[in-house]
Design a protein around this motif. Sequence first.
Motif, PDB file in Angstrom:
ATOM      1  N   UNK A 187      -3.434   1.773  56.364  1.00 50.10           N
ATOM      2  CA  UNK A 187      -2.586   2.216  55.340  1.00 50.10           C
ATOM      3  C   UNK A 187      -2.677   3.840  55.997  1.00 50.10           C
ATOM      4  N   UNK A 188      -2.044   4.362  56.951  1.00 47.18           N
ATOM      5  CA  UNK A 188      -2.352   5.930  57.538  1.00 47.18           C
ATOM      6  C   UNK A 188      -1.533   6.512  57.035  1.00 47.18           C
ATOM      7  N   UNK A 189      -0.140   6.296  56.578  1.00 47.69           N
ATOM      8  CA  UNK A 189       0.530   7.165  56.305  1.00 47.69           C
ATOM      9  C   UNK A 189       0.955   7.826  54.684  1.00 47.69           C
ATOM     10  N   UNK A 190       0.488   8.264  54.148  1.00 43.49           N
ATOM     11  CA  UNK A 190       0.345   8.614  52.669  1.00 43.49           C
ATOM     12  C   UNK A 190       0.825   9.660  52.090  1.00 43.49           C
ATOM     13  N   UNK A 191       2.649   9.518  51.008  1.00 42.61           N
ATOM     14  CA  UNK A 191       2.677  10.646  49.923  1.00 42.61           C
ATOM     15  C   UNK A 191       1.793  10.452  49.310  1.00 42.61           C
ATOM     16  N   UNK A 192       1.407  12.022  49.023  1.00 37.63           N
ATOM     17  CA  UNK A 192       1.196  12.435  47.491  1.00 37.63           C
ATOM     18  C   UNK A 192       1.972  13.662  46.572  1.00 37.63           C
ATOM     19  N   UNK A 193       2.006  12.549  45.718  1.00 40.52           N
ATOM     20  CA  UNK A 193       2.832  13.380  44.490  1.00 40.52           C
ATOM     21  C   UNK A 193       1.862  13.813  43.149  1.00 40.52           C
ATOM     22  N   UNK A 194       1.991  15.115  42.834  1.00 39.86           N
ATOM     23  CA  UNK A 194       0.845  15.721  41.913  1.00 39.86           C
ATOM     24  C   UNK A 194       2.340  16.588  40.925  1.00 39.86           C
ATOM     25  N   UNK A 217     -12.085  10.593  59.543  1.00 40.61           N
ATOM     26  CA  UNK A 217     -12.178  10.606  59.904  1.00 40.61           C
ATOM     27  C   UNK A 217     -10.337  11.075  60.233  1.00 40.61           C
ATOM     28  N   UNK A 218      -9.229  11.157  59.796  1.00 39.55           N
ATOM     29  CA  UNK A 218      -8.062  10.911  59.563  1.00 39.55           C
ATOM     30  C   UNK A 218      -7.714  12.191  59.013  1.00 39.55           C
ATOM     31  N   UNK A 219      -6.651  13.232  59.898  1.00 42.75           N
ATOM     32  CA  UNK A 219      -5.807  13.715  58.668  1.00 42.75           C
ATOM     33  C   UNK A 219      -5.125  13.839  58.290  1.00 42.75           C
ATOM     34  N   UNK A 220      -4.963  14.194  57.382  1.00 42.89           N
ATOM     35  CA  UNK A 220      -4.368  14.367  56.231  1.00 42.89           C
ATOM     36  C   UNK A 220      -2.740  15.157  56.350  1.00 42.89           C
ATOM     37  N   UNK A 221      -1.799  14.418  56.657  1.00 40.90           N
ATOM     38  CA  UNK A 221      -0.138  14.916  56.279  1.00 40.90           C
ATOM     39  C   UNK A 221      -0.009  16.124  55.322  1.00 40.90           C
ATOM     40  N   UNK A 222      -0.284  17.604  55.661  1.00 39.37           N
ATOM     41  CA  UNK A 222       0.026  18.169  54.357  1.00 39.37           C
ATOM     42  C   UNK A 222       1.612  18.269  54.117  1.00 39.37           C
ATOM     43  N   UNK A 223       2.218  18.031  55.070  1.00 36.81           N
ATOM     44  CA  UNK A 223       3.925  18.165  55.105  1.00 36.81           C
ATOM     45  C   UNK A 223       3.814  16.861  53.996  1.00 36.81           C
ATOM     46  N   UNK A 243      11.511   8.398  51.291  1.00 37.82           N
ATOM     47  CA  UNK A 243      11.479   7.958  52.444  1.00 37.82           C
ATOM     48  C   UNK A 243      12.242   7.634  53.800  1.00 37.82           C
ATOM     49  N   UNK A 244      12.754   9.071  53.809  1.00 39.65           N
ATOM     50  CA  UNK A 244      13.730   8.929  54.837  1.00 39.65           C
ATOM     51  C   UNK A 244      11.695   9.580  55.794  1.00 39.65           C
ATOM     52  N   UNK A 245      11.226  10.026  55.687  1.00 38.04           N
ATOM     53  CA  UNK A 245       9.969  10.109  56.172  1.00 38.04           C
ATOM     54  C   UNK A 245       9.202   8.908  57.041  1.00 38.04           C
ATOM     55  N   UNK A 246       9.449   7.505  56.438  1.00 38.99           N
ATOM     56  CA  UNK A 246       8.735   6.621  56.652  1.00 38.99           C
ATOM     57  C   UNK A 246       7.891   6.395  56.766  1.00 38.99           C
ATOM     58  N   UNK A 247       7.274   7.098  55.478  1.00 37.91           N
ATOM     59  CA  UNK A 247       5.501   6.907  55.079  1.00 37.91           C
ATOM     60  C   UNK A 247       5.083   5.386  54.642  1.00 37.91           C
ATOM     61  N   UNK A 278       2.614   1.594  46.815  1.00 40.78           N
ATOM     62  CA  UNK A 278       2.179   2.911  45.446  1.00 40.78           C
ATOM     63  C   UNK A 278       1.311   2.254  45.027  1.00 40.78           C
ATOM     64  N   UNK A 279       0.255   3.868  44.894  1.00 41.54           N
ATOM     65  CA  UNK A 279      -0.832   3.860  43.761  1.00 41.54           C
ATOM     66  C   UNK A 279      -0.511   4.410  42.944  1.00 41.54           C
ATOM     67  N   UNK A 280      -2.114   4.920  41.726  1.00 36.52           N
ATOM     68  CA  UNK A 280      -1.557   5.857  41.193  1.00 36.52           C
ATOM     69  C   UNK A 280      -3.394   5.830  40.907  1.00 36.52           C
ATOM     70  N   UNK A 281      -3.579   7.543  40.801  1.00 36.46           N
ATOM     71  CA  UNK A 281      -4.610   7.618  40.269  1.00 36.46           C
ATOM     72  C   UNK A 281      -5.193   8.157  39.162  1.00 36.46           C
TER      73      UNK A 281
END
Length: 338
Positions: A187-194, A217-223, A243-247, A278-281
Amino acid sequence: MKFRYEKENESKKITIQEIAKKLDLSPTTVSRAISGKGRIGLETKNKVFQFLEEYQYIPNTTEKTKKRSKNICVLLPGEEGHAQLPYFQEILLSVYDCFSAWGYGVLLVKTTSTNIGELMSLVEQRKIDGAIFTRTMEGDLAIRYLEKQKIPFVVIGSWVEEQVIQVDFDQEGGCKDLASVLLRMNIKKIACVCGDAGHIVTQSRLRGIRDAYQEAGVLMDEDLLYTGAVYPSIVEKDVAKILKKGVDCILCLDDNICLSVLNALHKSRVKIPKDIKVASCYGGKSLANCYPSITCLEFDVKEIGGVASKKLLDAMSGKVDYNKLILGYNVLIKESTM
């Protein structure tokens, strides 16, 4: 009553009699101005408080009396609706069970980063012997205030200074492990909601997530990092953008945010995990009955309330232990990321 003067490493004391002499007033007038009891002119009252403020004198409440109130207070979030969250309620009940068994009353106080008026009122009236923080925030006024008043306290969470009694879960390590598992599942494209970026727990969890990316070794997408999701309406807007970014996955930094994310996805008729994972901390009782079941971190909230209570009881008895205690966690992989 004596007042303490603190400036850097200086420490002086001044009595009401000495203040009265310096201001050419009677000790009774000064006492009335400070206590707010009795009739006294506004001009005189302002004169006394301007003097105290100019020389940075603060009431030394520890010298007023050695009598214990047999009460402690629990500091809950003052923002609308936050104190009702199951996490804080579980801590409150755990602390109550401990201190009621020890013969103490438990008072509740709501504070925010800028408003500690209720706490100050309790201290000034000498109604509490100690306090437990249920969270920590940057520049917390309540911590500074209790330190000056020499009121023992324990924080559930982390704080930058070692001379504060702290009990916390391994937020950083847990979020690192959770994010690492998601990355290993391809699962590479992960959006974080804080939530609030000023909350220490938010900062700790984000550090753990970033560490997981770095180790993989994966770059986190700050966007794909969304902060300030403190209300459902904000979360809904964030989800629409995500949803528009296809995560591939939305990683929520707490259970309350996760519930708002699930509601937003349901409104958009997005299926979990078919369309998005979906996952939660943090899991907790809020997410216990969700369908599908949510991948999350599990913490023993009742345990941390009990540990914090014991540390505060010790501190009030003069047995202060500044060794930070870190409690563990479990990573629960469930249907929402399958």
